[in-house]
Design a protein around this motif. Structure first.
Motif, short mmCIF file in Angstrom:
data_model
loop_
_atom_site.label_atom_id
_atom_site.label_comp_id
_atom_site.label_asym_id
_atom_site.label_seq_id
_atom_site.Cartn_x
_atom_site.Cartn_y
_atom_site.Cartn_z
N HIS A 67 0.87 -1.17 0.00
CA HIS A 67 0.00 0.00 0.00
C HIS A 67 0.90 1.22 0.00
O HIS A 67 2.04 1.16 0.48
N LEU A 68 0.42 2.30 -0.57
CA LEU A 68 1.24 3.50 -0.70
C LEU A 68 0.99 4.42 0.49
O LEU A 68 -0.16 4.62 0.90
N PRO A 69 2.04 5.04 1.02
CA PRO A 69 1.86 5.94 2.17
C PRO A 69 1.22 7.25 1.75
O PRO A 69 1.20 7.62 0.57
N LEU A 70 0.71 7.97 2.73
CA LEU A 70 0.22 9.33 2.48
C LEU A 70 1.38 10.21 2.05
O LEU A 70 2.53 10.00 2.43
N GLY A 71 1.06 11.20 1.27
CA GLY A 71 2.08 12.12 0.80
C GLY A 71 1.57 12.84 -0.44
O GLY A 71 0.41 12.70 -0.83
N SER A 100 -6.07 1.67 -0.38
CA SER A 100 -6.24 2.51 0.81
C SER A 100 -7.40 3.49 0.67
O SER A 100 -7.42 4.53 1.33
N GLY A 101 -8.35 3.17 -0.19
CA GLY A 101 -9.50 4.03 -0.37
C GLY A 101 -9.36 5.04 -1.49
O GLY A 101 -10.32 5.76 -1.81
N TYR A 102 -8.19 5.13 -2.11
CA TYR A 102 -8.02 6.03 -3.26
C TYR A 102 -8.77 5.46 -4.46
O TYR A 102 -8.79 4.24 -4.68
N VAL A 128 -6.20 -6.62 -6.32
CA VAL A 128 -6.30 -5.27 -5.77
C VAL A 128 -7.41 -5.24 -4.73
O VAL A 128 -8.56 -5.57 -5.03
N ILE A 129 -7.05 -4.86 -3.51
CA ILE A 129 -8.04 -4.66 -2.46
C ILE A 129 -8.50 -3.21 -2.53
O ILE A 129 -7.70 -2.28 -2.48
N ALA A 130 -9.83 -3.03 -2.66
CA ALA A 130 -10.37 -1.68 -2.84
C ALA A 130 -11.35 -1.34 -1.73
O ALA A 130 -12.56 -1.53 -1.88
N PRO A 131 -10.85 -0.84 -0.59
CA PRO A 131 -11.75 -0.34 0.45
C PRO A 131 -12.27 1.03 0.07
O PRO A 131 -11.77 1.66 -0.88
N GLU A 132 -13.27 1.51 0.79
CA GLU A 132 -13.80 2.85 0.56
C GLU A 132 -13.27 3.81 1.62
O GLU A 132 -12.43 4.65 1.35
N TRP A 165 -18.01 1.11 4.97
CA TRP A 165 -16.88 1.23 5.88
C TRP A 165 -16.17 -0.12 6.06
O TRP A 165 -16.79 -1.17 6.04
N ALA A 166 -14.85 -0.06 6.24
CA ALA A 166 -14.05 -1.25 6.50
C ALA A 166 -13.00 -0.93 7.55
O ALA A 166 -12.65 0.24 7.77
N SER A 167 -12.50 -1.96 8.19
CA SER A 167 -11.43 -1.82 9.17
C SER A 167 -10.10 -2.26 8.58
O SER A 167 -10.05 -3.07 7.65
N HIS A 168 -9.01 -1.76 9.12
CA HIS A 168 -7.70 -2.27 8.75
C HIS A 168 -7.60 -3.77 9.04
O HIS A 168 -6.88 -4.50 8.35
N LEU A 169 -8.32 -4.23 10.04
CA LEU A 169 -8.35 -5.66 10.34
C LEU A 169 -9.02 -6.44 9.21
O LEU A 169 -8.62 -7.57 8.90
#
Length: 281
Positions: A67-71, A100-102, A128-132, A165-169
């Motif tokens: 996953h890509l960090p914020l920045g 990461s929701g992007y 690809v995991i695509a959370p919101e 909604w989703a959790s990091h878990l």
């Protein structure tokens, strides 16, 4: 079988490390902190922009979680290109990437699209995991303190805005399952379905705390301004702009036909289950 986990000390990576280690899998934890101690994993200090270091880390791995960090988006594109080059060179057994929701937009030049396009061109199996949006956003001090002190859950979206909604878990559960299910590829949506509103989130907090909690739409500038000292003024301003645009949509809802529930049989936590896992008091 060795698994390489990006951001292994962070919010998304750490639960993946824990889940794999608990299953007895050898884990390499990638981190930019040379002094990091990651239980159950061998630590490698590698920066996101180090193509050589990433290639070395990925070589011989059965799976890589990214996953890509914020920045800034410019920095994130640089990281994406380095990761893609390393995947092409090292050819790990499988790659799982969380957006990461992007948003995933075909044909754009975002970091997410750059990374997904590069993975597709590599010939390496990937998903690809695509959370919101993440439940954990609601545990930021300026949010949860308002719940505890005033009975108000504030978030920068309208009360009727529906979100899966989703959790990091949940991301960790899906990532580990995707490593075990090479037959599943492409985009996997992760989150609540049916989606829930801010008002429903407030009720879940109220049930957990045994008090009345109401939802209040917060101004994006105020919400992300409180985070600026941690994430930087530019990143905070960018996120505030994204949320202003998002609020004009009907919601952020996963497609049920591409959900983890349907493709993997993995059902994300409800708001109440997540609050219980967090031990909110």
């Amino acid at each position: 079988m060795t698994y390489v986990i990006h951001g292994a000390t962070g919010a998304q990576g750490a639960p993946v490390v824990s889940a794999l280690a608990a299953a007895g899998k050898p884990v390499i934890a990638l981190t930019r902190n040379a002094d990091a101690d990651v239980p159950g994993a061998r630590v490698m200090t590698v920066g996101y922009s180090s193509e050589e270091g990433l290639t070395h880390a990925y070589a011989g791995a059965d799976g890589v979680f990214i996953h890509l960090p914020l920045g800034t988006e410019e920095d994130r594109r640089t990281y994406a290109r380095s990761i893609v080059a390393a995947v092409h060179a090292a050819r790990p057994g499988r790659v799982v990437f969380s957006t990461s929701g992007y948003a995933i937009e075909d044909g754009d030049e975002s970091a997410v699209s750059t990374l997904i396009g590069g993975l597709a061109d590599s010939g390496v199996p990937y998903a690809v995991i695509a959370p919101e949006l993440f439940f954990e956003n609601l545990l930021l001090p300026h949010v949860v303190d308002g719940v505890r002190e005033r009975g108000v859950l504030g978030y920068p979206l309208p009360a009727a805005f529906s979100v899966s909604w989703a959790s990091h878990l949940d991301i960790a559960d899906v990532a580990v399952t995707l490593f075990e299910r090479p037959d599943v590829s492409g985009v996997v949506g992760v989150g609540q379905y049916p989606a829930i509103t801010g008002a429903e989130l407030a009720k879940a907090f109220g049930r957990r705390l045994g008090r009345e909690v109401t939802y209040q739409a917060a101004a994006p500038e105020e919400y992300f301004g409180a985070l600026a000292p941690m994430i930087g003024e530019g990143t905070a301003a960018g996120l505030a702009a994204n949320y202003r645009a998002m609020a004009k949509l009907p919601g952020r809802v996963i497609a049920p036909e591409r959900s983890a529930q349907k493709l993997l049989g993995v059902t994300p936590r409800t708001a109440g289950e997540w609050l219980a896992d967090m031990g909110l008091r």
